[in-house]
Enzyme design. Structure first.
Site, PDB file in Angstrom:
ATOM      1  CB  ILE A 106      -0.943  -0.135   1.217  1.00 34.91           C
ATOM      2  CG1 ILE A 106      -1.756   1.178   1.163  1.00 34.91           C
ATOM      3  CG2 ILE A 106      -0.294  -0.181   2.549  1.00 34.91           C
ATOM      4  CD1 ILE A 106      -3.071   1.132   2.122  1.00 34.91           C
ATOM      5  CB  CYS A 107       1.262   4.195   1.029  1.00 38.61           C
ATOM      6  SG  CYS A 107       1.686   6.107   1.051  1.00 38.61           S
ATOM      7  CB  ALA A 108       5.579   5.044  -0.939  1.00 40.47           C
TER       8      ALA A 108
END
Length: 190
Positions: A106-108
């Site tokens: 998730i995310c970066a």
């Protein structure tokens, strides 16, 4: 019993690491929290919350021979970079992918960690906006503006605000819709 490993490093986004831990444990999954990029079990996350992991990465890999059913890689910066710099962590995620186990990021982290693992190859995926360029080779599969994408054995999430939906997709994938519904109702999710 299903098993999952959740990585966490200095600078990881707390909600992206701990939401999966919480929801998976509510669902009866045996979850192990593993610190990466440090020789300590305690990490300091992106918002200065200290978290004690169950194992360091080396201790976990040296003592657990069988692959879990899922691995979760949270984002946050520089947490994602710390995980990406840990050769054994990247190798573990690549092995999980090759074995067809669930790889969740998730995310970066989808853009920072996963390119070196082969997990994005031929997949549709998402990540934190403006990070997708870090996975230049895989931009054809990038999908913007959605909380998560589930494609085969890969689940990717957009960012902190999507942590609940991302986590619940992992729960559904590991233990099924009925238990996911019970977790959702029991935790009073939206």
């Amino acid at each position: 019993m299903k098993t999952a490993v959740v990585f966490i490093a200095d600078g990881s986004e707390e909600i992206e690491a701990l939401s999966p831990v919480d929801y998976l444990r509510r669902a009866g999954v045996d979850v192990t929290l593993v610190s990466v990029g440090t020789s300590a079990r305690t990490v300091v996350c992106s918002h200065k919350v200290s978290v004690n992991a169950d194992f360091t990465l080396d201790a976990y890999l040296d003592s657990h021979g069988e692959l879990p059913d899922a691995v979760v890689v949270p984002g946050g910066m520089p947490g994602a970079e710390h995980i990406a710099a840990a050769v054994r962590a990247v190798s573990f995620v690549a092995e999980m992918h090759r074995a067809g186990r669930l790889v969740c990021s998730i995310c970066a982290s989808p853009a920072v960690v996963l390119p070196a693992t082969g997990a994005l190859e031929g997949k549709t995926w998402t990540c934190y906006p403006q990070m997708e360029g870090r996975a230049q080779k895989y931009l054809g599969g990038y999908k913007a503006g959605v909380p998560f994408v589930h494609d085969g054995n890969l689940i990717t999430g957009r960012g902190p605000g999507a942590a609940e939906e991302f986590s619940m997709e992992i729960v559904r994938s590991l233990v099924g819709e009925e238990i996911a519904r019970k977790v959702k109702e029991g935790s009073l999710q939206r």
